[in-house]
Design a protein around this motif. Structure first.
Motif, short mmCIF file in Angstrom:
data_model
loop_
_atom_site.label_atom_id
_atom_site.label_comp_id
_atom_site.label_asym_id
_atom_site.label_seq_id
_atom_site.Cartn_x
_atom_site.Cartn_y
_atom_site.Cartn_z
N UNK A 319 0.83 -1.21 0.00
CA UNK A 319 0.00 0.00 0.00
C UNK A 319 0.86 1.26 0.00
N UNK A 320 1.90 1.28 0.83
CA UNK A 320 2.80 2.44 0.88
C UNK A 320 3.56 2.58 -0.43
N UNK A 324 3.36 5.98 -2.84
CA UNK A 324 4.52 6.79 -3.24
C UNK A 324 4.70 6.82 -4.75
N UNK A 325 4.30 5.75 -5.43
CA UNK A 325 4.50 5.66 -6.87
C UNK A 325 3.42 6.37 -7.67
N UNK A 326 2.27 6.61 -7.05
CA UNK A 326 1.15 7.19 -7.78
C UNK A 326 1.36 8.67 -8.03
N UNK A 327 1.11 9.08 -9.27
CA UNK A 327 1.15 10.51 -9.62
C UNK A 327 -0.01 11.21 -8.92
N UNK A 328 0.27 12.34 -8.28
CA UNK A 328 -0.74 12.99 -7.47
C UNK A 328 -1.74 13.80 -8.28
#
Length: 395
Positions: A319-320, A324-328
């Motif tokens: 999940x973490x 962190x990898x997802x574009x905001x």
């Protein structure tokens, strides 16, 4: 040059899944803004006109790789982007002031259009105002993406690193060479812990050892253009991920230090209380069952202060890792897509011009990967900055 994106255009096949998302708008061709031609740069009083503002130009020509001027692969499609490209070339010292000023103006324009729809929600013109607000939002989003791109370009130029222009201008007789390599400058962008992970990524994706010799760097290999495009886009996301993880790591370290200081302060108070009991109380052990925390230790363990970023990232749960990898923001996802398409193919169709097999050196591959990682790192920082002035769309 303005480009229209179709509502039904499929995402480019070489982009990672984190970048792909459905486009919900079509950018219309907008006429020149008369206000733009009279806009003055912040603190200068100098008028920028459409005749005096040079734009970021995409390279053309199959015979050489031109790094001159603002020869970026992606052209600004908004008046704001063209304005900032002119400021960057002619009045570089005012670039950040101009960029911030434009972001504030775009935020005000968008908010004003949205507010008008709320005020006139019951009127006969409500539908018209909603349509105007939607077009204004699309216009502002395109402009903000250009601002973000110019800020990234500026950050690269601060390290004397030009962006690689359209790849077609660097390929001659199916041979790709990118000179100068700028390896040292691109590596100097990152911190020591960050740099070690970047080098490991470069070694993993191109198959070149970290301590490779000059001969190894100039050895040639073959790679398909489509595969190279995928590698570049994935490296942008890796740089974005590392920056996100590094920032999270720094935050947790700061919180740990704050917790440690509080424990140390509590220990000091407990020590003063013991002194007030007298030496006799200490000798006979009246205070022997007090469970104070030893200096410099605590339940959270202070090993994190000395922990390398690599070990920290390896400890992420799924999940973490995904967070962190997802574009905001959608603007960031849009920008990666547009830049990659412009670099490797056609921004309109979103696919490489051909899937030819390219012969190139490991040095040129390394140059592309290092640039992509730096692009992702800069994108994270700029997304953070822009969002404080202009609220970006959640991705």
């Amino acid at each position: 040059m303005d480009h229209c994106f179709s509502l039904h255009k499929p995402p480019p096949p070489f982009l990672p899944s984190l970048v792909k998302f459905s486009r919900a708008f079509t950018t219309p061709n907008s006429p020149p803004n008369s206000a733009f031609t009279r806009r003055r740069s912040l603190r200068t009083g100098t008028a920028f006109t459409d005749r005096t503002v040079p734009s970021v130009k995409a390279s053309a020509g199959p015979s050489h790789c031109d790094f001159s001027s603002l020869n970026a692969p992606l052209e600004p499609r908004s008046a704001t982007g063209k304005l900032l490209s002119g400021v960057l070339q002619n009045q570089r010292q005012f670039f950040h002031f101009a960029a911030t000023d434009e972001l504030k103006r775009l935020a005000d324009d968008r908010d004003a259009a949205v507010a008008r729809t709320l005020v006139d929600s019951d009127s006969d013109e409500a539908c018209l105002h909603r349509r105007i607000a939607l077009l204004k939002e699309q216009e502002c989003q395109a402009a903000v993406e250009d601002v973000m791109y110019m800020l990234i370009f500026y950050n690269f130029s601060e390290f004397s690193v030009p962006l690689v222009p359209k790849l077609s201008s660097c390929i001659y007789n199916c041979r790709l060479e990118i000179l100068p390599s700028k390896d040292w400058e691109l590596e100097s962008i990152h911190s020591i812990e960050f740099l070690e992970m970047v080098r490991e990524h470069v070694s993993a994706v191109i198959g070149l050892r970290t301590n490779s010799s000059v001969t190894d760097n100039w050895a040639t290999t073959e790679i398909q253009r489509l595969h190279l495009a995928r590698l570049y886009a994935a490296s942008i996301l890796y740089g974005y991920f590392l920056k996100s993880a590094s920032s999270r790591h720094q935050l947790e370290r700061c919180l740990t230090l704050v917790h440690q200081k509080r424990l140390n302060h509590r220990n000091s108070l407990q020590f003063l209380d013991l002194l007030s009991c007298g030496i006799k109380s200490l000798v006979i052990g009246h205070a022997g069952d007090m469970h104070s925390v030893p200096l410099g230790q605590g339940p959270g363990r202070q090993d994190m202060n000395l922990e390398e970023l690599r070990c920290y990232v390896m400890g992420f749960d799924p999940e973490t890792l995904q967070r962190c990898a997802k574009l905001r923001s959608k603007e960031a996802a849009n920008l990666i897509e547009r830049h990659s398409c412009a670099l490797f193919g056609d921004e309109l169709t979103g696919i490489p011009e051909t899937n030819e097999v390219i012969k190139t050196s490991f040095s040129s591959l390394k140059r592309l990967v290092l640039e992509a990682v730096a692009f992702g790192s800069f994108l994270w920082d700029i997304e953070e900055f822009v969002n404080t002035v202009y609220k970006l769309k959640d991705n």
